[in-house]
Structures are given as C-alpha cells and as structure tokens.
Design a protein around this motif. Structure first.
Motif, short mmCIF file in Angstrom:
data_model
loop_
_atom_site.label_atom_id
_atom_site.label_comp_id
_atom_site.label_asym_id
_atom_site.label_seq_id
_atom_site.Cartn_x
_atom_site.Cartn_y
_atom_site.Cartn_z
N SER A 119 -10.11 5.73 44.91
CA SER A 119 -10.90 4.61 45.22
C SER A 119 -10.15 3.29 45.68
O SER A 119 -10.34 2.60 46.65
N ASP A 120 -9.17 3.19 44.98
CA ASP A 120 -8.20 1.82 45.23
C ASP A 120 -7.48 2.04 46.45
O ASP A 120 -7.15 1.33 47.40
N ASP A 169 -24.96 -7.79 47.29
CA ASP A 169 -23.65 -7.58 46.84
C ASP A 169 -23.10 -8.84 46.30
O ASP A 169 -22.64 -8.97 45.16
N LYS A 201 -13.32 -5.72 40.76
CA LYS A 201 -12.85 -5.55 41.93
C LYS A 201 -11.93 -4.33 42.24
O LYS A 201 -11.88 -4.03 43.65
N SER A 202 -11.28 -3.60 41.21
CA SER A 202 -10.63 -2.44 41.53
C SER A 202 -10.71 -1.62 40.45
O SER A 202 -10.93 -1.82 39.47
N GLU A 203 -10.29 -0.21 40.50
CA GLU A 203 -10.31 0.63 39.54
C GLU A 203 -9.33 0.11 38.55
O GLU A 203 -9.60 0.18 37.24
N HIS A 204 -8.21 -0.52 39.02
CA HIS A 204 -7.25 -0.81 38.10
C HIS A 204 -7.82 -1.89 37.27
O HIS A 204 -7.52 -1.97 36.22
N HIS A 226 -11.93 -5.16 47.40
CA HIS A 226 -13.36 -5.26 47.90
C HIS A 226 -13.44 -6.61 48.35
O HIS A 226 -14.42 -6.84 49.29
N ASN A 227 -12.76 -7.52 48.09
CA ASN A 227 -13.03 -9.04 48.34
C ASN A 227 -12.98 -9.17 49.76
O ASN A 227 -13.45 -10.05 50.22
N LEU A 269 -10.91 -2.55 36.20
CA LEU A 269 -11.79 -1.77 35.50
C LEU A 269 -11.00 -0.96 34.16
O LEU A 269 -11.26 -1.27 33.01
N TYR A 311 -10.44 1.96 49.57
CA TYR A 311 -11.21 0.84 49.57
C TYR A 311 -10.35 -0.38 49.46
O TYR A 311 -10.65 -1.50 49.81
N ARG A 335 -18.45 2.30 44.73
CA ARG A 335 -17.60 1.80 45.77
C ARG A 335 -17.97 2.50 47.11
O ARG A 335 -18.14 2.05 48.13
N GLY A 394 -19.65 -10.19 44.70
CA GLY A 394 -18.91 -9.49 46.05
C GLY A 394 -18.16 -8.44 45.50
O GLY A 394 -16.99 -8.12 45.95
N ARG A 395 -18.35 -7.93 44.38
CA ARG A 395 -17.43 -6.55 43.78
C ARG A 395 -16.19 -7.02 43.83
O ARG A 395 -15.29 -6.37 44.06
N GLY A 396 -15.90 -8.37 43.27
CA GLY A 396 -14.72 -9.05 43.23
C GLY A 396 -14.10 -9.49 41.59
O GLY A 396 -12.98 -10.36 41.81
#
Lengths: 88, 499
Positions: free
Chosen positions: A72-73, B42, B270-273, A79-80, B275, A76, B110, B48-50
């Motif tokens: 996913s990284d 969102d 914001k990212s898998e990283h 995501h910002n 998380l 995508y 995502r 904003g998934r951020g």
C-alpha cells in the motif's frame, strides 16, 4: 517491480510464537509454594510473568518489522497528497 | 468511585479551566489550518488519512487508556494483590490481536477509501441487514461507553475540586469543550488533543509512582504487609483465578482491538510505516501505564492497610492527598495528575463520539437515508445526531435509572460480536452472509441475556460466550453451505491485496 507481500497471519513462526508466549503469560505453570520466593519484595512468579509479557512485546516488534509488508505505501504513497474521494 | 481531594479546591478549578482552554485552542488551530475540512468525510473523520507516527501513537494511547486505568486499577490491585498483574499483559494482547487483521484491513482501507468498520462489512458482504445490525451494535456499545466516560468526568471533576465544581457542572463544561473542539477540527483536533492528554496522563502516573515509592516505602514493605494479613495476594492465581486471568486476556485483547474507534484509527494512518511504528510503541506502553498504576496499587497495600472494598475505591485519592501534603511540588503534581485523569477520560470520550458520528454519517444517513446527500450534509447529519445522543446520555448520567441498569453496562459484550464479520471476512471467501448475520445476532442476544442474568458459566465472561456461539454459527453455517459462486468471486476481488 512487484513488492513482496507478507502478512503475519499467514506465517507459521508467528502463530507458534504467539501461542507459546500466550501460554507463558498465563501463570498456570508455577509449583505450589512459589509465592514464598520474593526478589526485592516482588514474587518470583510475578517477575517471570512480566518477563514473558516483555518477551511478547519484543516478539510483536519482530513480527511488525519483518513479517508485515504490503504494497500500500508503494501504490498510494503519502495520502496527504490525495483528496478524500472514493475510487469505486 | 468518587474521589474527594480536600487539598484541591480552587487550584483544581484553575487547572481544569486552563486545560479546557488549551483543548479549545487546539480545536480552533485545527479549524483554521484546514478550512475545507468539514466538506469531506475523509477529512473530518480520518484527519485526511494523514496521521503520522507520533500523533497516531498518542491517539491510540489516549483512546485505549482511560481515566479508569488510573483511578480504578490501583483499588483492584489493592484487593487482588499480584493476581491483578494481568492488567499488564492484557494491554499487550490488544496489539497482538491487531496483527491478525490490521495489516490487511489497512491496505484495503487505503484501496477502497474505507471510513468506518461498517464500511468494510458492507463492502465485503453487500448485505443491508448485516451492515445495519453491525451499525446498531456499534452505536449501542459506543453510546454506553460514552455514558460511562461522562459519569467518570463528573465524578472526577467534583472530586478534584473538592466539590467546588458540582458533578453536573463538571459534566456539562467538559462536554461542551469536547463537542466544540471535535466539531471545529474533527479527527485532527481529537488526535492532537489526545497527544496533550496522553502526555498529561503519563506525567501524572509517574509522579504518583515516584512519590509513593519515596514516601510510602517500596515493594518489600508491601510484601511484609501481605504476608501478615492476606498472603493469598502474593500467590499466583489458581482455579477460578486462572480462568479469570485467561478470559480477561482474550476479552480485552479481542474486544479492545476491534473497538470501532480503534479500527477507525487504523484507517487514519498516513502510511503503513506510520501504523507499524505506532504499534511497536504501543506494545511497550502497558509497562509504562498499566504497570505503573499496578505498582501504585501494591504500594497502597502497605500505605493504607485494612481498607474495606468501598474505602479502597478511594485509594488513589488518599495517596494523592497524602503526597500533596508533603510539599509544594507534589501538591501541584497531584493537581496535574487529576487534570491528567480528567484529560484521559475526555480523550477517550471524544474518540468515541467521533466514531459514533461517523457511523451515523456514513453507514446510516449516507448509505440508506440520503445516499445523494453531499459530503458536507453527511458530516452535518453525523454531528447533529451525535449531539442529540450526547444530550440524551447527559440526562441519563444526571438521573441514573434505578432499574434496567444493565442496559447501560453492555459494551464489550455487543461490540465484540462484530469481530467475526470484520476479521473472518478478511480471509475467508466462502464465508456466507446468512451465517454471519445469524451468528452476530445470536451472539449479541446470548451475551446480553447472560449479562442480564448475571450468569458467568465457568467464570468466563458473557461476551466471550456470545462470541463463541457467534463464531460457531459463522463457521458451522459456512461449512454446511458455502457462499454462492458470485459472492465468492466478489469476496476474492475485494480481499485481494494486489490489484
């Protein structure tokens, strides 16, 4: 390049590790009379259970760092930079 | 569980007012920085998934550890001794359970821009009745969870200020602040205030531990006291105690990991990283939070020996009071500790409210009532229904009903029944939707009935019995009759990790 996908739930060592550590954080394996062993006022069995809990935290760290990777990284990115619209 | 702190009074009022002002300021800042935010689901519900590593970590932390961890766990430790050490590993279990579903759920979140847990259930099963039942169970559980936090806010505030601020005023003041900053900044202000609230809580519990160790003596004194008066507190649990330990690990581990507001935090990363890094930090927090308050409870055994059950509920208040009398530093540290406790309760309540509103916005109003509504209208509907729910809950918190009390206790028991749909659905394409619905309904009813009857077979919690029945129906029903070919094709297409 297709990144390799890895999920903890599909890994045998992850299951074995979690089952063993789950067994260890349940204090069923101590002999009677263990409570008389105190180290600086803390029962030995409690210290061993805490140590097993710490081992679980360390194992979780290993699982997250080495056994969990999806694309996913790569797909995508951050995501910002996107707006919140749905893809489907 | 009311804590009376005679030492506080107006300094308590000052800290609470300052704290309220700070939260509002965060809300205004989030509002000014992201003006278009209220237009999009969102942006409002997921920031904003951020959310980056630090903020994500603190919002997980402040949502998971409530004021109850600080106020309620030491008295339980006081009464159960080392047998309550389970409070450390059960928080680690939550992260372990996450690892069984969060990696895939995050990736799918995502890919399909999922907003709520019900969003995922709808996408996976395409079944109106499953989605609506899941939404109702979640709203009901979340509502009761919020109610519990409101009552705790009122008690905490009146306790902290030595009754200077009455219970009702405390509840209304903090709820207005909470709703205001949530409305202004959505998930961003909730997550940012969580960061401040989490820091306040950590500072408070550590000061309490250091003060207790210094003034009340360490573990050896506590162990001597236990050997004299109640040697069983030093024993490892056996029989019923061991079953309780085991079922708490499972109930808390599974229940807290699939809390809707916890799942929603996965989507907001914001990212898998980010998380992954947050989860790693969370894996060690039980030692620094639950472990620290556990030690405070153990020290309490020698500091205040011989308390009755009711008296022991005041343990943290008594210890804080005694410490505050030592010197100015501890006086203010204890005032801040109770500010931190209130902060922890508010930070749990705000996350629950936001998730509650998002399920209304997206899964009920947006999907079934007015699918053609603009995102702005959907956000507004969620906010308004959330406000009505808060108003109703305040009235209930004000006049607690004498009968049917258990209606307001059901939380975990119901929320946990959405787990098979959420988690099994991620991996098992043959899972059929009729079994999922029947299992969810039967599990919820069974758990509810056991709770009402106050019956706990084999010492295992009613929510787990409901879950067992639920999983049994899902698995048994699917093995007897798999989902049809088109449903399986659909399932394969939505759960595949790569396009």
């Amino acid at each position: 390049m297709t990144p390799r996908i890895s999920e903890p739930i599909r890994k045998k060592p992850v299951w074995i590790g979690f089952i063993v550590l789950f067994a260890l954080i349940n204090p069923w394996y101590f002999p009677a009379g263990i409570s008389s062993y105190l180290i600086m006022g803390v029962p030995l069995w409690a210290l061993i259970t805490l140590l097993a809990s710490l081992a679980l935290s360390v194992f979780i760290t290993w699982v997250v760092l080495t056994q969990w990777h999806t694309d996913s990284d790569e797909i995508y990115g951050d995501h910002n930079k996107r707006n919140g619209s749905r893809e489907e | 569980m009311e804590i009376e702190l005679a030492f506080s009074g107006w300094s308590g009022v000052f800290v609470l007012a300052l704290y309220g002002f700070l939260m509002l300021a965060v809300g205004v800042y989030a509002f000014l920085r992201n003006r278009g935010m209220r237009e999009s689901l969102d942006e409002y519900y997921l920031g904003g998934r951020g959310l980056g590593v630090m903020v994500l970590f603190f919002t997980f932390f402040a949502t998971q550890y409530s004021g109850n961890t600080v106020i309620g766990y030491p008295p339980t430790t006081y009464r159960m001794g080392y047998q309550y050490l389970v409070s450390v590993p059960f928080f680690i279990m939550i992260i372990m359970v996450y690892l069984f579903f969060a990696p895939r759920l995050y990736a799918l979140g995502r890919r399909f821009s999922l907003l709520t847990p019900v969003d995922w259930i709808e996408m996976r099963f395409r079944s109106k009745r499953i989605s609506i039942l899941a939404a109702i169970l979640m709203l009901y559980g979340l509502g009761n969870y919020m109610l519990e936090q409101f009552v705790a806010i009122g008690q905490g505030v009146s306790g902290l200020t030595g009754g200077t601020i009455p219970y009702q005023v405390g509840v209304v003041f903090f709820i207005i602040i909470m709703v205001a900053y949530s409305w202004l900044g959505g998930m961003r202000s909730v997550a940012w205030t969580d960061t401040i609230q989490g820091l306040a809580l950590l500072f408070g519990v550590f000061t309490l531990l250091i003060g207790s160790l210094y003034y009340f003596g360490g573990f050896s004194a506590a162990a001597e006291q236990m050997q004299l008066s109640s040697p069983e507190k030093l024993n490892p649990p056996d029989g019923q105690g061991l079953t309780r330990w085991f079922s708490l690990l499972l109930l808390v581990g599974i229940g807290a990991a699939i809390y809707p507001h916890a799942v929603q935090r996965i989507f907001s990363a914001k990212s898998e990283h980010a998380l992954k890094r947050s989860f790693i930090r969370m894996a060690y927090m039980p030692f620094l939070t639950a472990g620290v308050v556990f030690m405070v409870g153990i020290i309490g055994i020698s500091a205040f020996p011989g308390l009755s059950t009711a008296e022991s509920e005041q343990l943290v208040g008594m210890m804080a009071n005694a410490l505050a009398n030592q010197n100015t530093f501890f006086y203010w540290a204890m005032v801040l500790l109770f500010g931190g406790v209130i902060a922890a309760i508010v930070s749990t309540a705000d996350s629950v409210l936001l998730t509650f509103s998002s399920i209304v916005s997206n899964d009920l109003y947006g999907r079934y009532i007015r699918p053609d509504a603009s995102e702005h209208q959907k956000v507004l509907a969620g906010k308004l229904v959330g406000l009505v729910a808060v108003a109703v809950l305040i009235v209930i918190a004000w006049y607690p009903p004498a009968t049917l009390y258990q209606i307001f206790v059901l939380k975990f028991e119901l929320l946990i029944q959405t787990a098979p749909a959420l988690v099994l659905g991620l991996y098992w394409t043959r899972l059929n939707s009729q079994s999922v619905f029947a299992g969810m309904l039967a599990g919820a009813v069974f758990a509810g009935v056991l709770t009402f009857m106050g019956y706990r077979p084999l010492g295992i919690y009613s929510g787990l019995w409901g879950l067992l029945l639920n999983v049994g129906i899902c698995v048994g029903g699917t093995l007897l009759s798999s989902a049809d070919a088109s449903a399986q094709r659909h399932a394969r297409s939505v759960i595949a990790l790569s396009n």
